[in-house]
Motif scaffolding. Structure first.
Motif, PDB file in Angstrom:
ATOM      1  N   THR A  95     -52.262 -58.279 -48.266  1.00 39.19           N
ATOM      2  CA  THR A  95     -51.628 -58.248 -49.480  1.00 39.19           C
ATOM      3  C   THR A  95     -52.118 -57.817 -50.568  1.00 39.19           C
ATOM      4  O   THR A  95     -51.555 -58.255 -51.878  1.00 39.19           O
ATOM      5  CB  THR A  95     -51.059 -59.924 -49.544  1.00 39.19           C
ATOM      6  N   LEU A  96     -53.281 -57.491 -50.910  1.00 35.85           N
ATOM      7  CA  LEU A  96     -53.823 -56.723 -51.966  1.00 35.85           C
ATOM      8  C   LEU A  96     -52.757 -56.316 -52.999  1.00 35.85           C
ATOM      9  O   LEU A  96     -53.341 -56.101 -54.467  1.00 35.85           O
ATOM     10  CB  LEU A  96     -55.319 -56.096 -51.803  1.00 35.85           C
ATOM     11  N   GLY A  97     -51.852 -55.253 -52.598  1.00 35.25           N
ATOM     12  CA  GLY A  97     -51.454 -54.437 -53.495  1.00 35.25           C
ATOM     13  C   GLY A  97     -50.352 -54.690 -54.035  1.00 35.25           C
ATOM     14  O   GLY A  97     -49.318 -53.969 -54.837  1.00 35.25           O
ATOM     15  N   ASN A  98     -49.976 -56.100 -53.713  1.00 36.29           N
ATOM     16  CA  ASN A  98     -48.600 -56.854 -53.632  1.00 36.29           C
ATOM     17  C   ASN A  98     -48.406 -57.560 -54.273  1.00 36.29           C
ATOM     18  O   ASN A  98     -49.590 -58.889 -54.770  1.00 36.29           O
ATOM     19  CB  ASN A  98     -47.936 -57.416 -52.145  1.00 36.29           C
ATOM     20  N   LYS A  99     -48.193 -57.369 -55.417  1.00 25.92           N
ATOM     21  CA  LYS A  99     -47.919 -58.622 -56.758  1.00 25.92           C
ATOM     22  C   LYS A  99     -46.997 -59.823 -56.401  1.00 25.92           C
ATOM     23  O   LYS A  99     -47.138 -60.424 -57.295  1.00 25.92           O
ATOM     24  CB  LYS A  99     -47.115 -57.482 -58.254  1.00 25.92           C
ATOM     25  N   ALA A 100     -46.703 -60.066 -55.519  1.00 28.03           N
ATOM     26  CA  ALA A 100     -45.578 -61.040 -55.052  1.00 28.03           C
ATOM     27  C   ALA A 100     -46.948 -62.673 -54.769  1.00 28.03           C
ATOM     28  O   ALA A 100     -46.148 -63.626 -54.688  1.00 28.03           O
ATOM     29  CB  ALA A 100     -43.848 -60.589 -54.274  1.00 28.03           C
ATOM     30  N   GLY A 101     -47.900 -62.142 -54.278  1.00 27.37           N
ATOM     31  CA  GLY A 101     -48.473 -62.679 -53.612  1.00 27.37           C
ATOM     32  C   GLY A 101     -48.865 -63.334 -51.948  1.00 27.37           C
ATOM     33  O   GLY A 101     -48.177 -61.812 -51.876  1.00 27.37           O
ATOM     34  N   ALA A 102     -48.870 -64.216 -51.527  1.00 25.45           N
ATOM     35  CA  ALA A 102     -49.003 -64.024 -50.503  1.00 25.45           C
ATOM     36  C   ALA A 102     -48.660 -65.412 -49.999  1.00 25.45           C
ATOM     37  O   ALA A 102     -48.981 -66.428 -49.213  1.00 25.45           O
ATOM     38  CB  ALA A 102     -50.586 -64.515 -49.716  1.00 25.45           C
ATOM     39  N   ASN A 103     -47.291 -65.391 -50.485  1.00 27.35           N
ATOM     40  CA  ASN A 103     -46.280 -66.149 -49.296  1.00 27.35           C
ATOM     41  C   ASN A 103     -45.734 -65.720 -48.131  1.00 27.35           C
ATOM     42  O   ASN A 103     -46.360 -65.222 -47.264  1.00 27.35           O
ATOM     43  CB  ASN A 103     -44.720 -66.329 -50.385  1.00 27.35           C
ATOM     44  N   VAL A 104     -44.398 -66.231 -47.497  1.00 24.56           N
ATOM     45  CA  VAL A 104     -43.916 -66.329 -45.875  1.00 24.56           C
ATOM     46  C   VAL A 104     -43.682 -64.844 -46.608  1.00 24.56           C
ATOM     47  O   VAL A 104     -43.643 -64.637 -44.908  1.00 24.56           O
ATOM     48  CB  VAL A 104     -43.157 -67.497 -45.719  1.00 24.56           C
ATOM     49  N   GLU A 105     -43.106 -64.176 -47.080  1.00 26.69           N
ATOM     50  CA  GLU A 105     -42.361 -62.780 -46.637  1.00 26.69           C
ATOM     51  C   GLU A 105     -43.395 -61.981 -46.496  1.00 26.69           C
ATOM     52  O   GLU A 105     -42.887 -60.695 -46.693  1.00 26.69           O
ATOM     53  CB  GLU A 105     -41.304 -62.674 -48.367  1.00 26.69           C
ATOM     54  N   ALA A 106     -44.650 -61.891 -47.728  1.00 23.41           N
ATOM     55  CA  ALA A 106     -45.485 -61.336 -47.905  1.00 23.41           C
ATOM     56  C   ALA A 106     -46.151 -61.088 -46.518  1.00 23.41           C
ATOM     57  O   ALA A 106     -46.423 -60.018 -46.289  1.00 23.41           O
ATOM     58  CB  ALA A 106     -46.517 -61.780 -48.501  1.00 23.41           C
ATOM     59  N   ALA A 107     -46.380 -62.460 -45.870  1.00 20.22           N
ATOM     60  CA  ALA A 107     -47.555 -62.306 -44.452  1.00 20.22           C
ATOM     61  C   ALA A 107     -46.535 -61.877 -43.695  1.00 20.22           C
ATOM     62  O   ALA A 107     -46.763 -61.019 -42.656  1.00 20.22           O
ATOM     63  CB  ALA A 107     -47.353 -63.872 -44.629  1.00 20.22           C
ATOM     64  N   ALA A 108     -45.191 -61.896 -43.952  1.00 20.10           N
ATOM     65  CA  ALA A 108     -43.905 -60.803 -42.934  1.00 20.10           C
ATOM     66  C   ALA A 108     -44.254 -59.466 -43.287  1.00 20.10           C
ATOM     67  O   ALA A 108     -44.294 -59.399 -41.931  1.00 20.10           O
ATOM     68  CB  ALA A 108     -42.111 -61.653 -42.639  1.00 20.10           C
ATOM     69  N   GLN A 109     -44.453 -59.309 -44.111  1.00 23.31           N
ATOM     70  CA  GLN A 109     -45.115 -57.641 -44.241  1.00 23.31           C
ATOM     71  C   GLN A 109     -45.817 -56.966 -44.175  1.00 23.31           C
ATOM     72  O   GLN A 109     -46.086 -55.613 -43.384  1.00 23.31           O
ATOM     73  CB  GLN A 109     -44.553 -57.799 -46.168  1.00 23.31           C
ATOM     74  N   VAL A 110     -46.997 -57.844 -44.345  1.00 17.16           N
ATOM     75  CA  VAL A 110     -48.479 -57.842 -43.464  1.00 17.16           C
ATOM     76  C   VAL A 110     -48.638 -57.145 -42.390  1.00 17.16           C
ATOM     77  O   VAL A 110     -48.720 -56.954 -40.948  1.00 17.16           O
ATOM     78  CB  VAL A 110     -49.140 -58.599 -44.037  1.00 17.16           C
ATOM     79  N   GLY A 111     -47.254 -58.217 -41.225  1.00 13.19           N
ATOM     80  CA  GLY A 111     -47.406 -58.317 -39.588  1.00 13.19           C
ATOM     81  C   GLY A 111     -46.554 -57.310 -39.268  1.00 13.19           C
ATOM     82  O   GLY A 111     -47.187 -56.104 -38.145  1.00 13.19           O
ATOM     83  N   LYS A 112     -45.826 -56.589 -40.203  1.00  9.88           N
ATOM     84  CA  LYS A 112     -45.365 -55.210 -39.555  1.00  9.88           C
ATOM     85  C   LYS A 112     -46.277 -53.843 -40.183  1.00  9.88           C
ATOM     86  O   LYS A 112     -45.884 -53.634 -39.283  1.00  9.88           O
ATOM     87  CB  LYS A 112     -44.354 -55.693 -40.730  1.00  9.88           C
ATOM     88  N   ALA A 113     -46.244 -54.048 -41.384  1.00  9.34           N
ATOM     89  CA  ALA A 113     -47.654 -53.106 -41.165  1.00  9.34           C
ATOM     90  C   ALA A 113     -48.621 -52.738 -40.759  1.00  9.34           C
ATOM     91  O   ALA A 113     -49.170 -52.287 -40.027  1.00  9.34           O
ATOM     92  CB  ALA A 113     -47.497 -53.355 -43.652  1.00  9.34           C
ATOM     93  N   LEU A 114     -48.867 -53.996 -40.143  1.00 11.55           N
ATOM     94  CA  LEU A 114     -50.453 -53.790 -38.991  1.00 11.55           C
ATOM     95  C   LEU A 114     -49.515 -53.758 -37.552  1.00 11.55           C
ATOM     96  O   LEU A 114     -50.347 -52.985 -36.782  1.00 11.55           O
ATOM     97  CB  LEU A 114     -50.310 -55.336 -38.823  1.00 11.55           C
ATOM     98  N   ALA A 115     -48.435 -53.580 -37.213  1.00  9.56           N
ATOM     99  CA  ALA A 115     -47.677 -53.310 -35.891  1.00  9.56           C
ATOM    100  C   ALA A 115     -47.815 -51.627 -35.949  1.00  9.56           C
ATOM    101  O   ALA A 115     -48.394 -51.311 -35.409  1.00  9.56           O
ATOM    102  CB  ALA A 115     -46.699 -54.180 -35.651  1.00  9.56           C
ATOM    103  N   GLU A 116     -46.908 -51.313 -37.439  1.00  8.96           N
ATOM    104  CA  GLU A 116     -46.849 -49.576 -37.648  1.00  8.96           C
ATOM    105  C   GLU A 116     -47.828 -49.334 -37.334  1.00  8.96           C
ATOM    106  O   GLU A 116     -48.642 -48.428 -36.610  1.00  8.96           O
ATOM    107  CB  GLU A 116     -46.808 -49.516 -39.012  1.00  8.96           C
ATOM    108  N   ALA A 117     -49.344 -49.765 -38.004  1.00 10.87           N
ATOM    109  CA  ALA A 117     -50.865 -49.021 -38.444  1.00 10.87           C
ATOM    110  C   ALA A 117     -51.314 -49.343 -36.502  1.00 10.87           C
ATOM    111  O   ALA A 117     -52.281 -48.123 -36.097  1.00 10.87           O
ATOM    112  CB  ALA A 117     -51.936 -49.388 -38.910  1.00 10.87           C
TER     113      ALA A 117
END
Length: 125
Positions: free
Chosen positions: A67-89
């Motif tokens: 979530t380093l590029g994410n301005k919203a921080g590391a909340n539950v929604e940001a963690a879900a975005q990281v999970g989706k991005a990791l699955a794509e990678a």
């Protein structure tokens, strides 16, 4: 560490923090049951959450997201975005099955959101 005769050293579990004891217990169980699959490792701090897929046999990171590029921080929604991005990678790298290494963190909140999003993205564990 405890210093023993003949220059040997051993780790004493009672001297370790509860977090470190949980981390070692989880990692030991994963190594016993991984079957050569890559490991999805999660690290969270107060501000960010990081996840990477590690091939322990080759000793290299296959895919990562955070979530380093994410301005919203590391909340539950940001963690879900990281999970989706990791699955794509991981798909781009050719990885479909992993073992989930939660480290010493409880499977709740941000860690659970990341895992659920990675499963929805196509990773199997």
């Amino acid at each position: 560490r405890v210093h023993l005769p003949q220059g040997r050293e051993e780790e004493v579990m009672a001297k370790l923090s509860l977090f470190e004891r949980r981390r070692r217990r989880v990692r030991t169980a994963l190594k016993a049951h991984s079957g050569g699959r890559p490991r999805l490792s999660v690290h969270r701090s107060g501000r960010h959450i990081y996840a990477q897929i590690i091939d322990d046999g080759a000793g290299r990171t296959v895919a990562s997201a955070n979530t380093l590029g994410n301005k919203a921080g590391a909340n539950v929604e940001a963690a879900a975005q990281v999970g989706k991005a990791l699955a794509e990678a991981a798909k781009k790298a050719g990885v479909t099955t992993v073992v989930f290494d939660r480290g010493g963190y409880l499977f709740h909140g941000r860690v659970k959101a990341l895992a659920d999003a990675a499963r929805e993205g196509g990773l199997e564990f």
